[in-house]
Each structure stands twice: as C-alpha cells, then as structure tokens.
Write a protein that holds these residues in place. Structure first.
Motif, PDB file in Angstrom:
ATOM      1  N   ILE A  56       0.875  -1.169   0.000  1.00 14.06           N
ATOM      2  CA  ILE A  56       0.000   0.000   0.000  1.00 14.06           C
ATOM      3  C   ILE A  56       0.912   1.219   0.000  1.00 14.06           C
ATOM      4  O   ILE A  56       1.715   1.398   0.929  1.00 14.06           O
ATOM      5  N   ALA A  57       0.821   2.012  -1.061  1.00 14.61           N
ATOM      6  CA  ALA A  57       1.694   3.176  -1.205  1.00 14.61           C
ATOM      7  C   ALA A  57       0.965   4.274  -1.959  1.00 14.61           C
ATOM      8  O   ALA A  57       0.043   3.994  -2.736  1.00 14.61           O
ATOM      9  N   PRO A  58       1.381   5.522  -1.763  1.00 16.08           N
ATOM     10  CA  PRO A  58       0.780   6.626  -2.518  1.00 16.08           C
ATOM     11  C   PRO A  58       0.991   6.438  -4.023  1.00 16.08           C
ATOM     12  O   PRO A  58       1.943   5.775  -4.455  1.00 16.08           O
TER      13      PRO A  58
ATOM     14  N   PRO B  18       2.273   5.923   5.846  1.00 16.42           N
ATOM     15  CA  PRO B  18       3.346   4.940   5.671  1.00 16.42           C
ATOM     16  C   PRO B  18       3.140   4.069   4.427  1.00 16.42           C
ATOM     17  O   PRO B  18       2.006   3.812   4.017  1.00 16.42           O
ATOM     18  N   ILE B  19       4.236   3.643   3.857  1.00 16.49           N
ATOM     19  CA  ILE B  19       4.199   2.619   2.809  1.00 16.49           C
ATOM     20  C   ILE B  19       4.201   1.289   3.558  1.00 16.49           C
ATOM     21  O   ILE B  19       5.073   1.035   4.392  1.00 16.49           O
ATOM     22  N   ARG B  20       3.218   0.463   3.274  1.00 15.90           N
ATOM     23  CA  ARG B  20       3.095  -0.815   3.989  1.00 15.90           C
ATOM     24  C   ARG B  20       3.369  -1.972   3.038  1.00 15.90           C
ATOM     25  O   ARG B  20       2.743  -2.067   1.985  1.00 15.90           O
TER      26      ARG B  20
ATOM     27  N   LEU C 282      14.106  -3.733  -2.710  1.00 16.77           N
ATOM     28  CA  LEU C 282      14.991  -2.614  -3.011  1.00 16.77           C
ATOM     29  C   LEU C 282      14.181  -1.326  -2.923  1.00 16.77           C
ATOM     30  O   LEU C 282      13.229  -1.139  -3.674  1.00 16.77           O
ATOM     31  N   ILE C 283      14.560  -0.478  -1.977  1.00 14.08           N
ATOM     32  CA  ILE C 283      13.872   0.794  -1.782  1.00 14.08           C
ATOM     33  C   ILE C 283      14.827   1.905  -2.195  1.00 14.08           C
ATOM     34  O   ILE C 283      15.930   2.013  -1.651  1.00 14.08           O
ATOM     35  N   ILE C 284      14.399   2.700  -3.148  1.00 10.55           N
ATOM     36  CA  ILE C 284      15.203   3.825  -3.614  1.00 10.55           C
ATOM     37  C   ILE C 284      14.412   5.094  -3.329  1.00 10.55           C
ATOM     38  O   ILE C 284      13.348   5.317  -3.912  1.00 10.55           O
TER      39      ILE C 284
ATOM     40  N   SER D 220      12.961  13.395  -0.800  1.00 11.49           N
ATOM     41  CA  SER D 220      11.797  12.530  -0.601  1.00 11.49           C
ATOM     42  C   SER D 220      11.813  12.014   0.831  1.00 11.49           C
ATOM     43  O   SER D 220      12.849  12.036   1.502  1.00 11.49           O
ATOM     44  N   SER D 221      10.674  11.533   1.263  1.00  9.21           N
ATOM     45  CA  SER D 221      10.565  11.058   2.631  1.00  9.21           C
ATOM     46  C   SER D 221       9.438  10.034   2.713  1.00  9.21           C
ATOM     47  O   SER D 221       8.385  10.216   2.102  1.00  9.21           O
ATOM     48  N   ALA D 222       9.680   8.969   3.494  1.00  8.53           N
ATOM     49  CA  ALA D 222       8.646   7.950   3.685  1.00  8.53           C
ATOM     50  C   ALA D 222       8.948   7.130   4.929  1.00  8.53           C
ATOM     51  O   ALA D 222      10.111   6.933   5.285  1.00  8.53           O
ATOM     52  N   LEU D 223       7.907   6.674   5.563  1.00  6.32           N
ATOM     53  CA  LEU D 223       8.004   5.684   6.624  1.00  6.32           C
ATOM     54  C   LEU D 223       7.575   4.376   5.981  1.00  6.32           C
ATOM     55  O   LEU D 223       6.515   4.304   5.354  1.00  6.32           O
ATOM     56  N   ILE D 224       8.402   3.337   6.130  1.00  3.81           N
ATOM     57  CA  ILE D 224       8.100   2.056   5.499  1.00  3.81           C
ATOM     58  C   ILE D 224       7.958   0.995   6.572  1.00  3.81           C
ATOM     59  O   ILE D 224       8.838   0.845   7.429  1.00  3.81           O
ATOM     60  N   ILE D 225       6.845   0.297   6.536  1.00  7.06           N
ATOM     61  CA  ILE D 225       6.573  -0.779   7.494  1.00  7.06           C
ATOM     62  C   ILE D 225       6.471  -2.070   6.705  1.00  7.06           C
ATOM     63  O   ILE D 225       5.649  -2.183   5.791  1.00  7.06           O
ATOM     64  N   GLU D 226       7.301  -3.046   7.071  1.00  9.33           N
ATOM     65  CA  GLU D 226       7.284  -4.335   6.389  1.00  9.33           C
ATOM     66  C   GLU D 226       7.007  -5.434   7.410  1.00  9.33           C
ATOM     67  O   GLU D 226       7.564  -5.434   8.491  1.00  9.33           O
ATOM     68  N   ASP D 227       6.111  -6.341   7.034  1.00  2.38           N
ATOM     69  CA  ASP D 227       5.895  -7.515   7.871  1.00  2.38           C
ATOM     70  C   ASP D 227       5.794  -8.740   6.978  1.00  2.38           C
ATOM     71  O   ASP D 227       5.426  -8.649   5.819  1.00  2.38           O
ATOM     72  N   THR D 228       6.165  -9.865   7.540  1.00  2.00           N
ATOM     73  CA  THR D 228       6.162 -11.128   6.808  1.00  2.00           C
ATOM     74  C   THR D 228       5.504 -12.178   7.672  1.00  2.00           C
ATOM     75  O   THR D 228       5.738 -12.239   8.878  1.00  2.00           O
ATOM     76  N   ASP D 229       4.689 -13.016   7.071  1.00  2.00           N
ATOM     77  CA  ASP D 229       4.174 -14.170   7.779  1.00  2.00           C
ATOM     78  C   ASP D 229       4.217 -15.376   6.855  1.00  2.00           C
ATOM     79  O   ASP D 229       4.488 -15.258   5.665  1.00  2.00           O
ATOM     80  N   SER D 230       3.999 -16.545   7.434  1.00  2.00           N
ATOM     81  CA  SER D 230       4.013 -17.775   6.639  1.00  2.00           C
ATOM     82  C   SER D 230       2.939 -18.707   7.147  1.00  2.00           C
ATOM     83  O   SER D 230       2.338 -18.489   8.199  1.00  2.00           O
ATOM     84  N   GLU D 231       2.751 -19.767   6.397  1.00  2.00           N
ATOM     85  CA  GLU D 231       1.735 -20.747   6.753  1.00  2.00           C
ATOM     86  C   GLU D 231       2.134 -21.546   7.985  1.00  2.00           C
ATOM     87  O   GLU D 231       1.295 -21.998   8.730  1.00  2.00           O
TER      88      GLU D 231
END
Length: 168
Positions: free
Chosen positions: A69-71, A132-134, A149-151, A156-167
């Motif tokens: 989810i990003a602008p 935030p970019i999610r 890869l985040i460039i 520019s400015s951003a808050l980035i939230i990353e989460d990972t889950d698995s089965e």
C-alpha cells in the motif's frame, strides 16, 4: 539448492538481463568461498547456524505474495516488471546490493545469488509520503530469499513498514 544451474534456470525463468545473471554468479562464487558465519550478540551469546541446511532451499519453487500500500506517486513493482522498463532496470542495476556488500558474510552472498522474489519501491525526487508505505509479504512453507529494493531520491521522505508471515 542454490548452485550455478539453479541460478541460470531462475534467471531464465524470469527473463533477467545478462548483468543480473553475472551479479548472481559472482555472489555464488563468493558464497562458496566464504566460511560459515559466526554471529556474536554480546558477551558469550552466539547464534549457531551450523545446522542451517542451505542445500534444501528451493529458490525455483517459491513465489511469494506481496501486497504493498503506497501513494500513487511511488513506483511499486516486482523486479520482473521493473526489469522490462529501461528506467527501472537502470535503477536496479545501479542500487542493488549497495547498502550491504555481498562480501559481508556467507548468508548475504547466498541471498544475492539466489533471491527468488524481488520488489522495487521507487520514491521519486521531492515526494513526501504522508501515510506509511506498507509491505506485507506472505511466504510459503519453504524458505524464500526476498529482495526488497527501496530507492528514495533526494528531497523525498517515507516511513516504510514491512511484515512477513508464513503458513507454518
């Protein structure tokens, strides 16, 4: 298993350019040449990775689901899509694996050689993200080697939230 044949098959299946195949092959050579890592987390606290079976990693069979989810001003695309665009391909070529050196340790080299999921987030010059970019990554039951890869260009400015889950 991550070996030369697997890397070639992975790169061909994703229609990767020759320069990226060469980066993967160089990283594989580095992986083979480096000793097993020893992670120290303080006085007498070690992380033992000797039982990690890197030969069982199946980079060909894993496709990860990524939701971002990003602008609208932010470019978000898979490496496969980005490599089809001259602008985005040149950004990947210039910036990939520059924040962390492939020579840093054996696991970093393995990641650079066999990453099987790539995601590019490009924040153009002057874009200020108010929300935030999610990034939500959904991994399968086996190991995945994700490359995000985040460039962020100047001003520019951003808050980035990353989460990972698995089965599992």
């Amino acid at each position: 298993m991550v070996d030369s044949n697997t890397i070639t098959e992975l790169a061909i299946s994703r229609n990767e350019p020759q320069w990226l195949i060469e980066k993967r092959e160089q990283a594989l050579a580095t992986f083979i040449s480096l000793p097993e890592p020893c992670f120290v987390y303080g006085l007498g606290i070690l992380a033992d990775v000797s039982e990690l079976d890197v030969k069982s990693i199946d980079v060909l069979g894993q496709k990860e689901e990524a939701k971002v989810i990003a602008p609208s001003q932010v470019d978000v695309m898979t490496f496969q899509d980005a490599l089809a665009s001259d602008l985005h391909a040149s950004l990947i070529k210039e910036h990939m694996m520059t924040a962390v050196s492939v020579d840093d340790n054996k696991l970093t080299a393995l990641h650079a050689a066999g990453f099987n999921n790539g995601l590019l987030i490009h924040i153009p010059n002057g874009v200020i993200c108010r929300e935030p970019i999610r990034i939500h990554l959904r991994a399968g039951v086996r190991a995945t080697l994700d490359q995000v890869l985040i460039i962020a260009e100047e001003q520019s400015s951003a808050l980035i939230i990353e989460d990972t889950d698995s089965e599992d």
